[in-house]
Design a protein around this motif. Structure first.
Motif, PDB file in Angstrom:
ATOM      1  N   GLY A   1      31.409-115.068  -8.700  1.00 47.94           N
ATOM      2  CA  GLY A   1      30.908-113.721  -8.926  1.00 47.94           C
ATOM      3  C   GLY A   1      29.407-113.631  -9.125  1.00 47.94           C
ATOM      4  O   GLY A   1      28.882-112.573  -9.488  1.00 47.94           O
ATOM      5  N   VAL A   2      28.686-114.726  -8.898  1.00 47.58           N
ATOM      6  CA  VAL A   2      27.235-114.737  -9.044  1.00 47.58           C
ATOM      7  C   VAL A   2      26.610-114.128  -7.790  1.00 47.58           C
ATOM      8  O   VAL A   2      26.977-114.487  -6.672  1.00 47.58           O
ATOM      9  N   ALA A   3      25.680-113.206  -7.984  1.00 44.60           N
ATOM     10  CA  ALA A   3      24.915-112.652  -6.867  1.00 44.60           C
ATOM     11  C   ALA A   3      23.703-113.548  -6.640  1.00 44.60           C
ATOM     12  O   ALA A   3      22.924-113.794  -7.563  1.00 44.60           O
ATOM     13  N   VAL A   4      23.560-114.064  -5.426  1.00 53.79           N
ATOM     14  CA  VAL A   4      22.417-114.891  -5.072  1.00 53.79           C
ATOM     15  C   VAL A   4      21.591-114.092  -4.079  1.00 53.79           C
ATOM     16  O   VAL A   4      22.001-113.898  -2.932  1.00 53.79           O
ATOM     17  N   ARG A   5      20.460-113.571  -4.578  1.00 52.57           N
ATOM     18  CA  ARG A   5      19.596-112.732  -3.746  1.00 52.57           C
ATOM     19  C   ARG A   5      18.260-113.427  -3.531  1.00 52.57           C
ATOM     20  O   ARG A   5      17.697-113.985  -4.465  1.00 52.57           O
TER      21      ARG A   5
ATOM     22  N   VAL B   1      14.497-116.672 -10.400  1.00 53.11           N
ATOM     23  CA  VAL B   1      14.913-116.288 -11.750  1.00 53.11           C
ATOM     24  C   VAL B   1      16.392-116.646 -11.871  1.00 53.11           C
ATOM     25  O   VAL B   1      17.196-116.278 -11.021  1.00 53.11           O
ATOM     26  N   PHE B   2      16.723-117.376 -12.921  1.00 50.28           N
ATOM     27  CA  PHE B   2      18.093-117.811 -13.156  1.00 50.28           C
ATOM     28  C   PHE B   2      18.653-117.119 -14.385  1.00 50.28           C
ATOM     29  O   PHE B   2      18.101-117.242 -15.486  1.00 50.28           O
TER      30      PHE B   2
ATOM     31  N   GLY C   1      26.798-117.001   1.496  1.00 51.09           N
ATOM     32  CA  GLY C   1      26.913-115.971   0.465  1.00 51.09           C
ATOM     33  C   GLY C   1      25.599-115.429  -0.065  1.00 51.09           C
ATOM     34  O   GLY C   1      25.600-114.521  -0.895  1.00 51.09           O
ATOM     35  N   GLU C   2      24.470-115.983   0.380  1.00 47.14           N
ATOM     36  CA  GLU C   2      23.182-115.444  -0.063  1.00 47.14           C
ATOM     37  C   GLU C   2      22.954-114.074   0.561  1.00 47.14           C
ATOM     38  O   GLU C   2      23.299-113.836   1.712  1.00 47.14           O
TER      39      GLU C   2
ATOM     40  N   ILE D   1      25.886-122.636  -3.282  1.00 47.12           N
ATOM     41  CA  ILE D   1      25.853-121.181  -3.125  1.00 47.12           C
ATOM     42  C   ILE D   1      27.265-120.624  -2.992  1.00 47.12           C
ATOM     43  O   ILE D   1      27.625-119.637  -3.655  1.00 47.12           O
ATOM     44  N   ARG D   2      28.077-121.234  -2.145  1.00 49.51           N
ATOM     45  CA  ARG D   2      29.462-120.749  -1.980  1.00 49.51           C
ATOM     46  C   ARG D   2      30.215-120.770  -3.300  1.00 49.51           C
ATOM     47  O   ARG D   2      30.941-119.827  -3.634  1.00 49.51           O
TER      48      ARG D   2
END
Length: 131
Positions: free
Chosen positions: A24-28, A79-80, A56-57, A17-18
């Motif tokens: 720059g990936v948003a992990v929601r 969803v990826f 970072g989630e 995740i870090r």
């Protein structure tokens, strides 16, 4: 105090995740919960605040009572990159069974729309009070 052998801030998941967030990936993550919540959901909420969010989630929580008018897939999913859906299948007692993957544009659209509908109503991790 929570003791989580193999699930601390240095675990492989949180490293992943870090690294993704650093690129720059948003992990929601949105979690739908029945209330009153179970002890496991209280545990999950605590762990999320201690590890997932610092990694970072972005996490939001929504009571099922607030989702009655939303069209939602029948299974937990991820969803990826807006191109792949991974559904998680569980037994009746909550044990993981298997996963199913789909690249079908209609399925992806359904899941993205459902996620955004939940996300727009859900409460941020820091503000959610498990009841």
């Amino acid at each position: 105090m929570l003791h989580l052998d193999g699930f601390g801030a240095g675990s492989a998941w949180f490293g992943l995740i870090r690294a993704a967030v650093a690129r720059g990936v948003a992990v929601r993550r949105a979690r739908l919960v029945s209330e009153p919540v179970t002890d496991y959901i209280r545990f999950e909420h605590a762990v999320s605040g201690l590890h997932n969010v610092p990694a970072g989630e972005q996490i939001r929580w929504l009571s099922r009572r607030c989702a009655s008018d939303l069209a939602l897939p029948g299974n937990d999913f991820w969803v990826f990159d807006n191109r792949l859906v991974r559904f998680h299948h569980f037994s009746g007692d909550g044990q993981p069974l298997d996963d199913e993957f789909s690249e079908d544009p209609w399925v992806i659209s359904l899941c993205l729309g459902a996620f955004e509908a939940v996300w727009s109503r859900a409460v941020d991790q820091a503000e959610f009070e498990p009841r």
